[in-house]
Design an enzyme around this catalytic site. Sequence first.
Site, short mmCIF file in Angstrom:
data_model
loop_
_atom_site.label_atom_id
_atom_site.label_comp_id
_atom_site.label_asym_id
_atom_site.label_seq_id
_atom_site.Cartn_x
_atom_site.Cartn_y
_atom_site.Cartn_z
N GLY A 1 -7.83 -5.23 12.91
CA GLY A 1 -8.44 -6.45 13.44
C GLY A 1 -9.28 -6.10 14.67
O GLY A 1 -8.88 -5.27 15.49
N GLU B 1 -9.91 -10.40 11.69
CA GLU B 1 -9.46 -9.39 10.72
C GLU B 1 -10.67 -8.79 10.03
O GLU B 1 -11.67 -9.47 9.79
CB GLU B 1 -8.53 -10.05 9.70
N ALA C 1 42.50 45.60 -4.35
CA ALA C 1 41.22 45.20 -4.93
C ALA C 1 41.43 44.69 -6.35
O ALA C 1 42.24 45.25 -7.11
CB ALA C 1 40.27 46.39 -4.93
N ARG D 1 0.81 -1.23 0.00
CA ARG D 1 0.00 0.00 0.00
C ARG D 1 0.84 1.28 0.00
O ARG D 1 0.33 2.36 -0.19
CB ARG D 1 -0.96 -0.03 1.21
C1 UD1 Z 1 -2.11 -6.41 11.36
C2 UD1 Z 1 -3.00 -7.31 12.22
C3 UD1 Z 1 -4.27 -6.57 12.60
C4 UD1 Z 1 -3.92 -5.29 13.30
C5 UD1 Z 1 -2.95 -4.45 12.46
C6 UD1 Z 1 -2.45 -3.29 13.28
C7 UD1 Z 1 -2.55 -9.61 11.53
C8 UD1 Z 1 -3.06 -10.78 10.78
N1 UD1 Z 1 -3.29 -8.52 11.51
O1 UD1 Z 1 -2.77 -6.16 10.13
O2 UD1 Z 1 -5.08 -7.37 13.44
O3 UD1 Z 1 -5.12 -4.56 13.56
O4 UD1 Z 1 -1.81 -5.22 12.06
O5 UD1 Z 1 -1.63 -2.46 12.52
O6 UD1 Z 1 -1.50 -9.69 12.12
N2 UD1 Z 1 4.81 -8.96 8.13
C9 UD1 Z 1 5.82 -9.89 7.98
N3 UD1 Z 1 5.56 -11.03 7.27
C10 UD1 Z 1 4.37 -11.28 6.70
C11 UD1 Z 1 3.34 -10.32 6.86
C12 UD1 Z 1 3.59 -9.17 7.59
O7 UD1 Z 1 6.93 -9.71 8.47
O8 UD1 Z 1 4.24 -12.34 6.08
C13 UD1 Z 1 5.09 -7.74 8.90
C14 UD1 Z 1 4.98 -6.47 8.06
O9 UD1 Z 1 6.25 -6.09 7.55
C15 UD1 Z 1 4.48 -5.44 9.07
C16 UD1 Z 1 3.72 -6.27 10.09
O10 UD1 Z 1 4.12 -7.60 9.90
O11 UD1 Z 1 5.54 -4.77 9.72
C17 UD1 Z 1 2.20 -6.15 9.96
O12 UD1 Z 1 1.79 -6.52 8.68
P1 UD1 Z 1 0.63 -5.75 7.90
O13 UD1 Z 1 0.46 -6.38 6.58
O14 UD1 Z 1 0.87 -4.30 7.96
O15 UD1 Z 1 -0.63 -6.16 8.81
P2 UD1 Z 1 -2.03 -5.42 8.87
O16 UD1 Z 1 -2.82 -5.78 7.67
O17 UD1 Z 1 -1.84 -4.00 9.16
CA CA Z 2 -0.02 -2.64 9.39
#
Ligand code: UD1
Ligand code: CA
Length: 447
Positions: A139, A154, A421, A15
Amino acid sequence: MRITPVVLAAGQGTRMKSDLPKVLHPVLGRPLVWHAIHTLKQVTDVKPVLVVGHGAEEVQKLIGEEARFAYQEQQLGTGHAVMQTADLLKGQTEYVLVSYADMPLLSAETFQQILDTQLQNAGPLTILTNIVDDPRGFGRVIRDANGNVQAIVEELHATPEQRKTRELNTGLYCFRADWLWGALERIPLSPKGEYYLTDLVGIAVSDGLAVQTVTITDPVEVIGINTRVHLAEATARMRERVNRHWMLAGVTIIDPQTTFIEVDVTLGQDTVIWPNTYLQGDTKVGSGCELGPNAVIRDTQIGSHCKVFASVLEHALLEDHVDVGPFGHLRKGAHLAQGVHMGNFGEVKNSYLGPGTKMGHFSYLGDATLGTDVNIGAGTITCNYDGKSKHPTEIGDKAFIGSDTMLVAPIKIGEGARTGAGSVVTKDIPPNTLAVGVPARKIRKMT
Ligand code: UD1
Ligand code: CA
Protein backbone atom coordinates in the site's frame (compact mmCIF):
# COMPACT_ATOMS: atom_id res chain seq x y z
CA MET A 1 -2.59 3.55 30.87
CA ARG A 2 -3.44 0.38 29.01
CA ILE A 3 -2.00 -0.49 25.60
CA THR A 4 -3.32 -3.67 24.01
CA PRO A 5 -1.61 -5.39 21.08
CA VAL A 6 -3.81 -6.88 18.38
CA VAL A 7 -2.23 -9.31 15.92
CA LEU A 8 -4.07 -10.15 12.72
CA ALA A 9 -3.68 -13.81 11.82
CA ALA A 10 -6.96 -14.85 10.24
CA GLY A 11 -6.04 -14.69 6.56
CA GLN A 12 -5.69 -17.81 4.51
CA GLY A 13 -2.39 -16.85 2.92
CA THR A 14 -3.50 -17.99 -0.53
CA ARG A 15 -0.17 -17.01 -2.06
CA MET A 16 1.66 -19.55 0.11
CA LYS A 17 -0.13 -22.36 -1.81
CA SER A 18 -0.26 -24.51 1.29
CA ASP A 19 -2.56 -26.68 3.36
CA LEU A 20 -0.96 -25.12 6.43
CA PRO A 21 -2.33 -21.69 7.46
CA LYS A 22 0.24 -19.03 6.55
CA VAL A 23 0.87 -17.90 10.12
CA LEU A 24 1.87 -21.44 11.14
CA HIS A 25 4.74 -21.71 8.67
CA PRO A 26 7.93 -21.88 10.70
CA VAL A 27 10.85 -19.47 10.63
CA LEU A 28 13.89 -20.93 12.43
CA GLY A 29 11.85 -23.43 14.39
CA ARG A 30 8.87 -21.30 15.45
CA PRO A 31 5.76 -20.35 13.47
CA LEU A 32 5.27 -16.81 12.17
CA VAL A 33 2.56 -16.03 14.67
CA TRP A 34 4.78 -17.12 17.58
CA HIS A 35 7.42 -14.58 16.54
CA ALA A 36 4.84 -11.78 16.57
CA ILE A 37 3.66 -12.68 20.07
CA HIS A 38 7.14 -13.31 21.42
CA THR A 39 8.34 -9.83 20.38
CA LEU A 40 5.25 -8.14 21.81
CA LYS A 41 5.98 -9.73 25.19
CA GLN A 42 9.07 -7.54 25.37
CA VAL A 43 6.94 -4.43 24.80
CA THR A 44 3.99 -4.92 27.14
CA ASP A 45 2.64 -7.30 29.77
CA VAL A 46 -0.85 -6.99 28.33
CA LYS A 47 -1.79 -10.22 26.59
CA PRO A 48 -2.23 -9.65 22.86
CA VAL A 49 -5.53 -10.34 21.15
CA LEU A 50 -4.98 -12.63 18.20
CA VAL A 51 -7.56 -12.44 15.43
CA VAL A 52 -7.92 -15.97 14.08
CA GLY A 53 -10.03 -17.41 11.29
CA HIS A 54 -8.40 -19.62 8.74
CA GLY A 55 -6.98 -22.60 10.67
CA ALA A 56 -8.21 -21.01 13.92
CA GLU A 57 -8.15 -24.23 15.91
CA GLU A 58 -4.57 -25.06 15.02
CA VAL A 59 -3.40 -21.53 15.75
CA GLN A 60 -5.23 -21.44 19.09
CA LYS A 61 -3.80 -24.80 20.11
CA LEU A 62 -0.29 -23.68 19.36
CA ILE A 63 -0.48 -20.30 21.10
CA GLY A 64 -2.65 -21.40 24.03
CA GLU A 65 -2.44 -19.12 27.05
CA GLU A 66 -0.06 -16.67 25.39
CA ALA A 67 -2.89 -14.70 23.80
CA ARG A 68 -6.60 -13.99 23.88
CA PHE A 69 -8.52 -14.82 20.74
CA ALA A 70 -11.05 -13.03 18.59
CA TYR A 71 -12.66 -15.06 15.84
CA GLN A 72 -13.13 -13.67 12.34
CA GLU A 73 -15.48 -16.07 10.65
CA GLN A 74 -15.19 -14.63 7.15
CA GLN A 75 -11.98 -12.92 6.11
CA LEU A 76 -13.44 -9.64 4.94
CA GLY A 77 -10.24 -7.64 5.23
CA THR A 78 -7.83 -6.19 7.77
CA GLY A 79 -10.30 -3.52 8.96
CA HIS A 80 -12.97 -6.14 9.48
CA ALA A 81 -10.42 -8.24 11.39
CA VAL A 82 -9.76 -5.43 13.89
CA MET A 83 -13.54 -4.92 14.28
CA GLN A 84 -13.74 -8.45 15.68
CA THR A 85 -11.73 -7.36 18.74
CA ALA A 86 -14.24 -4.65 19.74
CA ASP A 87 -16.29 -6.97 21.97
CA LEU A 88 -13.21 -7.86 23.96
CA LEU A 89 -11.51 -4.47 24.03
CA LYS A 90 -14.03 -1.63 23.83
CA GLY A 91 -13.73 0.36 27.04
CA GLN A 92 -10.89 -1.90 28.25
CA THR A 93 -7.88 -0.17 26.72
CA GLU A 94 -6.71 3.35 25.87
CA TYR A 95 -4.49 2.38 22.93
CA VAL A 96 -4.52 -0.45 20.42
CA LEU A 97 -1.29 -1.56 18.74
CA VAL A 98 -2.14 -3.45 15.55
CA SER A 99 0.34 -5.61 13.65
CA TYR A 100 0.13 -8.37 11.07
CA ALA A 101 1.28 -11.86 12.00
CA ASP A 102 3.23 -12.20 8.77
CA MET A 103 6.09 -9.87 9.79
CA PRO A 104 8.35 -12.01 11.99
CA LEU A 105 11.34 -9.65 11.95
CA LEU A 106 9.71 -6.60 13.53
CA SER A 107 11.75 -5.66 16.60
CA ALA A 108 10.57 -4.69 20.07
CA GLU A 109 12.31 -1.32 19.56
CA THR A 110 10.13 -0.56 16.54
CA PHE A 111 6.95 -1.45 18.42
CA GLN A 112 8.13 0.83 21.21
CA GLN A 113 8.92 3.64 18.78
CA ILE A 114 5.49 3.65 17.20
CA LEU A 115 3.92 3.54 20.64
CA ASP A 116 6.01 6.45 21.92
CA THR A 117 5.16 8.53 18.84
CA GLN A 118 1.46 7.89 19.38
CA LEU A 119 1.66 8.75 23.09
CA GLN A 120 3.48 12.04 22.39
CA ASN A 121 1.04 13.25 19.73
CA ALA A 122 -2.57 14.26 19.67
CA GLY A 123 -3.59 12.51 16.43
CA PRO A 124 -5.71 9.35 16.53
CA LEU A 125 -3.19 7.06 14.87
CA THR A 126 0.45 6.48 13.98
CA ILE A 127 1.62 4.30 11.12
CA LEU A 128 4.97 2.68 10.34
CA THR A 129 6.22 3.40 6.83
CA ASN A 130 9.13 2.22 4.73
CA ILE A 131 10.86 4.09 1.92
CA VAL A 132 12.12 1.85 -0.86
CA ASP A 133 13.24 1.93 -4.50
CA ASP A 134 10.92 -0.79 -5.73
CA PRO A 135 7.52 -0.46 -4.07
CA ARG A 136 5.85 -3.50 -5.63
CA GLY A 137 2.84 -4.99 -3.89
CA PHE A 138 2.52 -2.69 -0.89
CA GLY A 139 0.00 0.00 0.00
CA ARG A 140 1.29 3.49 -0.90
CA VAL A 141 1.41 6.34 1.63
CA ILE A 142 0.01 9.43 -0.10
CA ARG A 143 1.04 12.86 1.21
CA ASP A 144 -0.08 16.35 0.24
CA ALA A 145 2.19 19.19 -0.92
CA ASN A 146 3.00 20.02 2.72
CA GLY A 147 4.04 16.50 3.42
CA ASN A 148 0.97 15.65 5.50
CA VAL A 149 -0.31 12.10 5.14
CA GLN A 150 -3.61 12.00 3.23
CA ALA A 151 -4.33 8.33 2.64
CA ILE A 152 -3.02 4.81 2.12
CA VAL A 153 -3.91 3.46 -1.28
CA GLU A 154 -3.62 -0.25 -2.00
CA GLU A 155 -1.61 -1.03 -5.13
CA LEU A 156 -4.64 -2.62 -6.76
CA HIS A 157 -6.57 0.66 -6.58
CA ALA A 158 -3.69 3.12 -7.09
CA THR A 159 -3.42 5.44 -10.08
CA PRO A 160 -0.20 5.14 -12.14
CA GLU A 161 0.95 8.38 -10.47
CA GLN A 162 0.26 7.02 -6.95
CA ARG A 163 2.07 3.81 -7.79
CA LYS A 164 5.29 5.76 -8.22
CA THR A 165 5.21 6.69 -4.53
CA ARG A 166 8.16 5.15 -2.78
CA GLU A 167 6.78 5.41 0.74
CA LEU A 168 4.96 2.25 1.73
CA ASN A 169 2.59 1.12 4.43
CA THR A 170 4.28 -1.68 6.40
CA GLY A 171 1.31 -2.91 8.45
CA LEU A 172 2.07 -1.65 11.98
CA TYR A 173 -0.27 0.90 13.56
CA CYS A 174 -1.02 2.44 16.91
CA PHE A 175 -4.55 3.82 17.49
CA ARG A 176 -6.20 5.85 20.19
CA ALA A 177 -8.99 3.49 21.17
CA ASP A 178 -11.68 6.14 21.78
CA TRP A 179 -11.40 7.10 18.10
CA LEU A 180 -10.74 3.63 16.67
CA TRP A 181 -13.99 1.81 17.44
CA GLY A 182 -16.21 4.43 15.85
CA ALA A 183 -13.91 4.92 12.85
CA LEU A 184 -13.88 1.19 12.07
CA GLU A 185 -17.66 1.37 11.50
CA ARG A 186 -17.07 4.00 8.84
CA ILE A 187 -14.72 1.97 6.63
CA PRO A 188 -16.34 1.60 3.21
CA LEU A 189 -16.44 -1.73 1.39
CA SER A 190 -13.60 -1.73 -1.14
CA PRO A 191 -14.20 -2.67 -4.79
CA LYS A 192 -12.45 -5.93 -3.84
CA GLY A 193 -15.17 -6.65 -1.28
CA GLU A 194 -12.98 -6.06 1.78
CA TYR A 195 -12.86 -3.57 4.64
CA TYR A 196 -9.33 -2.17 4.58
CA LEU A 197 -7.78 -1.10 7.87
CA THR A 198 -5.67 1.28 5.81
CA ASP A 199 -8.77 3.34 4.98
CA LEU A 200 -8.67 4.64 8.56
CA VAL A 201 -5.92 7.02 7.45
CA GLY A 202 -8.24 8.76 4.99
CA ILE A 203 -11.03 8.74 7.59
CA ALA A 204 -8.81 10.49 10.16
CA VAL A 205 -7.83 13.11 7.59
CA SER A 206 -11.48 13.72 6.69
CA ASP A 207 -12.13 14.25 10.43
CA GLY A 208 -9.47 16.98 10.28
CA LEU A 209 -7.07 14.93 12.40
CA ALA A 210 -3.35 14.44 11.79
CA VAL A 211 -1.82 11.05 11.08
CA GLN A 212 1.66 10.56 12.50
CA THR A 213 4.27 8.39 10.83
CA VAL A 214 7.41 6.60 11.89
CA THR A 215 9.77 5.52 9.11
CA ILE A 216 11.62 2.29 9.62
CA THR A 217 15.42 2.54 9.58
CA ASP A 218 16.13 -1.15 8.92
CA PRO A 219 13.82 -2.33 6.12
CA VAL A 220 14.66 -5.95 6.91
CA GLU A 221 12.28 -5.66 9.87
CA VAL A 222 9.25 -5.18 7.68
CA ILE A 223 9.72 -8.11 5.34
CA GLY A 224 6.16 -9.40 5.16
CA ILE A 225 5.56 -12.98 4.18
CA ASN A 226 3.09 -13.58 1.36
CA THR A 227 4.91 -16.32 -0.59
CA ARG A 228 7.47 -19.01 0.14
CA VAL A 229 10.08 -16.80 -1.50
CA HIS A 230 9.48 -14.25 1.25
CA LEU A 231 9.54 -17.06 3.81
CA ALA A 232 13.05 -18.05 2.70
CA GLU A 233 14.17 -14.41 2.72
CA ALA A 234 12.85 -13.83 6.22
CA THR A 235 14.42 -17.06 7.45
CA ALA A 236 17.80 -16.02 6.05
CA ARG A 237 17.59 -12.60 7.72
CA MET A 238 16.46 -14.09 11.04
CA ARG A 239 19.31 -16.57 10.86
CA GLU A 240 21.83 -13.74 10.38
CA ARG A 241 20.35 -12.01 13.40
CA VAL A 242 20.51 -15.10 15.62
CA ASN A 243 24.05 -16.00 14.52
CA ARG A 244 25.21 -12.44 15.11
CA HIS A 245 23.66 -12.47 18.58
CA TRP A 246 25.62 -15.59 19.53
CA MET A 247 28.89 -14.36 18.03
CA LEU A 248 28.59 -11.18 20.08
CA ALA A 249 27.92 -13.37 23.12
CA GLY A 250 31.26 -15.15 22.65
CA VAL A 251 30.48 -18.09 20.38
CA THR A 252 32.75 -18.72 17.40
CA ILE A 253 30.83 -19.51 14.24
CA ILE A 254 33.31 -20.58 11.59
CA ASP A 255 30.85 -20.14 8.72
CA PRO A 256 27.60 -18.33 9.53
CA GLN A 257 26.32 -19.11 6.03
CA THR A 258 26.07 -22.79 6.85
CA THR A 259 25.12 -22.59 10.52
CA PHE A 260 21.46 -22.91 11.45
CA ILE A 261 20.62 -22.00 15.04
CA GLU A 262 16.93 -21.95 15.89
CA VAL A 263 15.48 -19.25 18.10
CA ASP A 264 15.11 -21.23 21.35
CA VAL A 265 18.67 -22.56 21.38
CA THR A 266 21.15 -21.28 23.97
CA LEU A 267 24.96 -21.48 23.77
CA GLY A 268 27.78 -20.92 26.24
CA GLN A 269 30.85 -18.77 25.74
CA ASP A 270 33.83 -20.10 23.76
CA THR A 271 31.81 -22.78 22.09
CA VAL A 272 32.94 -23.23 18.48
CA ILE A 273 30.50 -24.16 15.73
CA TRP A 274 31.94 -25.68 12.59
CA PRO A 275 30.15 -25.48 9.24
CA ASN A 276 26.99 -27.29 8.28
CA THR A 277 25.67 -27.54 11.82
CA TYR A 278 21.99 -27.43 12.77
CA LEU A 279 20.99 -26.61 16.33
CA GLN A 280 17.27 -27.08 16.65
CA GLY A 281 14.32 -26.98 19.00
CA ASP A 282 14.96 -26.88 22.73
CA THR A 283 18.73 -27.33 22.56
CA LYS A 284 21.04 -25.96 25.23
CA VAL A 285 24.82 -26.04 24.94
CA GLY A 286 27.36 -25.16 27.62
CA SER A 287 30.67 -23.39 27.20
CA GLY A 288 33.86 -24.48 25.46
CA CYS A 289 32.17 -27.09 23.24
CA GLU A 290 33.02 -27.93 19.64
CA LEU A 291 30.05 -28.75 17.46
CA GLY A 292 30.33 -30.01 13.89
CA PRO A 293 31.23 -29.93 11.14
CA ASN A 294 28.10 -31.73 10.00
CA ALA A 295 26.11 -32.02 13.21
CA VAL A 296 22.34 -32.09 13.59
CA ILE A 297 21.39 -31.50 17.23
CA ARG A 298 17.74 -31.33 18.20
CA ASP A 299 16.08 -30.91 21.62
CA THR A 300 19.33 -31.87 23.32
CA GLN A 301 21.09 -30.63 26.45
CA ILE A 302 24.87 -30.49 26.21
CA GLY A 303 27.18 -29.64 29.12
CA SER A 304 30.50 -27.85 28.82
CA HIS A 305 33.66 -28.93 26.95
CA CYS A 306 31.87 -31.49 24.81
CA LYS A 307 32.68 -32.42 21.22
CA VAL A 308 30.10 -33.49 18.67
CA PHE A 309 31.56 -34.28 15.27
CA ALA A 310 29.47 -35.33 12.25
CA SER A 311 26.66 -36.79 14.33
CA VAL A 312 22.90 -36.68 14.87
CA LEU A 313 21.60 -36.02 18.39
CA GLU A 314 17.88 -36.02 19.22
CA HIS A 315 16.36 -35.58 22.69
CA ALA A 316 19.65 -36.51 24.34
CA LEU A 317 21.53 -35.34 27.42
CA LEU A 318 25.31 -34.95 27.52
CA GLU A 319 27.10 -34.03 30.72
CA ASP A 320 30.52 -32.29 30.64
CA HIS A 321 33.56 -33.51 28.66
CA VAL A 322 31.58 -35.92 26.49
CA ASP A 323 32.71 -36.60 22.96
CA VAL A 324 30.57 -38.04 20.22
CA GLY A 325 31.37 -39.04 16.67
CA PRO A 326 32.09 -39.11 13.92
CA PHE A 327 28.83 -40.76 12.88
CA GLY A 328 27.14 -41.17 16.23
CA HIS A 329 23.38 -41.22 16.60
CA LEU A 330 21.88 -40.37 19.96
CA ARG A 331 18.15 -40.89 20.17
CA LYS A 332 15.47 -40.07 22.70
CA GLY A 333 16.56 -40.65 26.26
CA ALA A 334 20.27 -41.11 25.59
CA HIS A 335 22.11 -39.82 28.68
CA LEU A 336 25.89 -39.71 28.50
CA ALA A 337 27.52 -38.89 31.83
CA GLN A 338 30.73 -36.94 32.33
CA GLY A 339 33.68 -38.01 30.19
CA VAL A 340 31.84 -40.57 28.06
CA HIS A 341 33.41 -41.29 24.70
CA MET A 342 31.12 -42.50 21.96
CA GLY A 343 32.86 -43.10 18.70
CA ASN A 344 32.14 -44.15 15.17
CA PHE A 345 28.83 -45.57 14.02
CA GLY A 346 27.31 -45.89 17.47
CA GLU A 347 23.63 -45.59 18.33
CA VAL A 348 22.25 -45.03 21.80
CA LYS A 349 18.55 -44.91 22.70
CA ASN A 350 16.91 -44.55 26.11
CA SER A 351 20.10 -45.49 27.92
CA TYR A 352 22.41 -44.16 30.60
CA LEU A 353 26.16 -44.43 30.10
CA GLY A 354 27.96 -43.81 33.40
CA PRO A 355 30.99 -41.52 33.82
CA GLY A 356 34.06 -42.45 31.77
CA THR A 357 32.31 -45.20 29.82
CA LYS A 358 33.68 -45.84 26.33
CA MET A 359 31.86 -47.07 23.30
CA GLY A 360 34.26 -46.68 20.43
CA HIS A 361 32.99 -48.52 17.40
CA PHE A 362 29.83 -49.81 15.66
CA SER A 363 27.53 -50.45 18.62
CA TYR A 364 23.89 -50.21 19.60
CA LEU A 365 22.73 -49.62 23.15
CA GLY A 366 18.97 -49.48 23.72
CA ASP A 367 17.12 -49.47 27.09
CA ALA A 368 20.44 -50.02 28.86
CA THR A 369 21.91 -48.72 32.11
CA LEU A 370 25.69 -48.72 32.27
CA GLY A 371 27.85 -47.98 35.28
CA THR A 372 31.14 -46.10 35.53
CA ASP A 373 34.14 -46.83 33.26
CA VAL A 374 32.46 -49.57 31.26
CA ASN A 375 34.16 -50.58 28.04
CA ILE A 376 31.87 -51.48 25.17
CA GLY A 377 33.83 -53.44 22.55
CA ALA A 378 33.41 -52.91 18.83
CA GLY A 379 30.16 -54.30 17.44
CA THR A 380 28.38 -54.79 20.79
CA ILE A 381 24.61 -54.91 20.50
CA THR A 382 21.88 -54.89 23.12
CA CYS A 383 19.24 -57.20 21.65
CA ASN A 384 16.47 -55.28 23.43
CA TYR A 385 13.50 -56.20 21.27
CA ASP A 386 12.02 -59.68 21.02
CA GLY A 387 9.49 -58.70 18.37
CA LYS A 388 6.86 -57.83 20.96
CA SER A 389 8.41 -55.86 23.83
CA LYS A 390 11.52 -53.95 24.71
CA HIS A 391 13.70 -55.31 27.54
CA PRO A 392 16.34 -53.68 29.75
CA THR A 393 20.07 -54.35 29.97
CA GLU A 394 22.17 -53.52 33.03
CA ILE A 395 25.96 -53.39 32.97
CA GLY A 396 27.92 -52.82 36.19
CA ASP A 397 30.91 -50.55 36.81
CA LYS A 398 34.16 -51.40 35.02
CA ALA A 399 32.61 -54.28 33.07
CA PHE A 400 34.42 -55.11 29.85
CA ILE A 401 32.19 -56.20 26.97
CA GLY A 402 34.24 -57.98 24.31
CA SER A 403 33.95 -57.15 20.63
CA ASP A 404 30.83 -58.36 18.84
CA THR A 405 28.98 -59.35 22.02
CA MET A 406 25.21 -59.79 21.71
CA LEU A 407 23.48 -58.97 24.99
CA VAL A 408 20.07 -60.64 24.82
CA ALA A 409 17.83 -58.59 27.12
CA PRO A 410 16.55 -58.67 29.79
CA ILE A 411 20.05 -59.21 31.08
CA LYS A 412 22.42 -58.13 33.87
CA ILE A 413 26.17 -58.00 33.56
CA GLY A 414 27.83 -57.70 36.97
CA GLU A 415 30.51 -55.24 38.03
CA GLY A 416 33.93 -56.03 36.60
CA ALA A 417 32.55 -58.90 34.47
CA ARG A 418 33.98 -59.64 31.01
CA THR A 419 32.64 -61.24 27.86
CA GLY A 420 34.75 -62.88 25.18
CA ALA A 421 34.64 -61.69 21.58
CA GLY A 422 31.57 -62.91 19.70
CA SER A 423 29.67 -64.04 22.81
CA VAL A 424 25.90 -64.29 22.71
CA VAL A 425 24.89 -63.59 26.30
CA THR A 426 21.48 -65.01 27.26
CA LYS A 427 21.95 -65.38 31.03
CA ASP A 428 23.05 -62.87 33.69
CA ILE A 429 26.77 -62.75 34.37
CA PRO A 430 27.75 -62.32 38.05
CA PRO A 431 30.34 -59.70 39.06
CA ASN A 432 33.99 -60.27 38.13
CA THR A 433 33.18 -63.27 35.97
CA LEU A 434 34.35 -64.05 32.45
CA ALA A 435 31.77 -65.52 30.07
CA VAL A 436 32.38 -66.69 26.50
CA GLY A 437 30.71 -68.58 23.65
CA VAL A 438 27.40 -68.97 21.88
CA PRO A 439 25.36 -68.88 24.03
CA ALA A 440 27.94 -67.62 26.48
CA ARG A 441 28.94 -69.92 29.37
CA LYS A 442 30.62 -68.85 32.56
CA ILE A 443 34.06 -70.39 32.52
CA ARG A 444 35.76 -69.00 35.59
CA LYS A 445 35.70 -66.48 38.38
CA MET A 446 38.47 -63.94 37.78
CA THR A 447 39.00 -62.43 41.26
C1 UD1 B 1 -1.50 -5.25 3.82
C2 UD1 B 1 -1.89 -3.77 3.74
C3 UD1 B 1 -0.92 -3.02 2.85
C4 UD1 B 1 0.48 -3.21 3.35
C5 UD1 B 1 0.82 -4.69 3.52
C6 UD1 B 1 2.14 -4.83 4.24
C7 UD1 B 1 -4.32 -3.68 4.02
C8 UD1 B 1 -5.62 -3.48 3.34
N1 UD1 B 1 -3.23 -3.66 3.26
O1 UD1 B 1 -1.66 -5.83 2.54
O2 UD1 B 1 -1.24 -1.65 2.80
O3 UD1 B 1 1.39 -2.58 2.45
O4 UD1 B 1 -0.17 -5.36 4.30
O5 UD1 B 1 2.51 -6.17 4.33
O6 UD1 B 1 -4.29 -3.85 5.22
N2 UD1 B 1 -5.87 -10.71 7.80
C9 UD1 B 1 -6.90 -11.07 8.65
N3 UD1 B 1 -8.18 -11.00 8.19
C10 UD1 B 1 -8.49 -10.61 6.94
C11 UD1 B 1 -7.43 -10.25 6.08
C12 UD1 B 1 -6.12 -10.29 6.55
O7 UD1 B 1 -6.67 -11.44 9.81
O8 UD1 B 1 -9.68 -10.59 6.63
C13 UD1 B 1 -4.49 -10.78 8.31
C14 UD1 B 1 -3.63 -11.78 7.56
O9 UD1 B 1 -3.62 -13.04 8.21
C15 UD1 B 1 -2.24 -11.14 7.60
C16 UD1 B 1 -2.53 -9.66 7.71
O10 UD1 B 1 -3.86 -9.53 8.10
O11 UD1 B 1 -1.50 -11.55 8.73
C17 UD1 B 1 -2.29 -8.90 6.40
O12 UD1 B 1 -3.07 -9.43 5.37
P1 UD1 B 1 -2.53 -9.59 3.89
O13 UD1 B 1 -3.58 -10.20 3.07
O14 UD1 B 1 -1.19 -10.23 3.90
O15 UD1 B 1 -2.40 -8.04 3.47
P2 UD1 B 1 -1.54 -7.45 2.29
O16 UD1 B 1 -2.23 -7.71 1.00
O17 UD1 B 1 -0.15 -7.88 2.41
CA1 CA C 1 0.97 -9.30 3.80
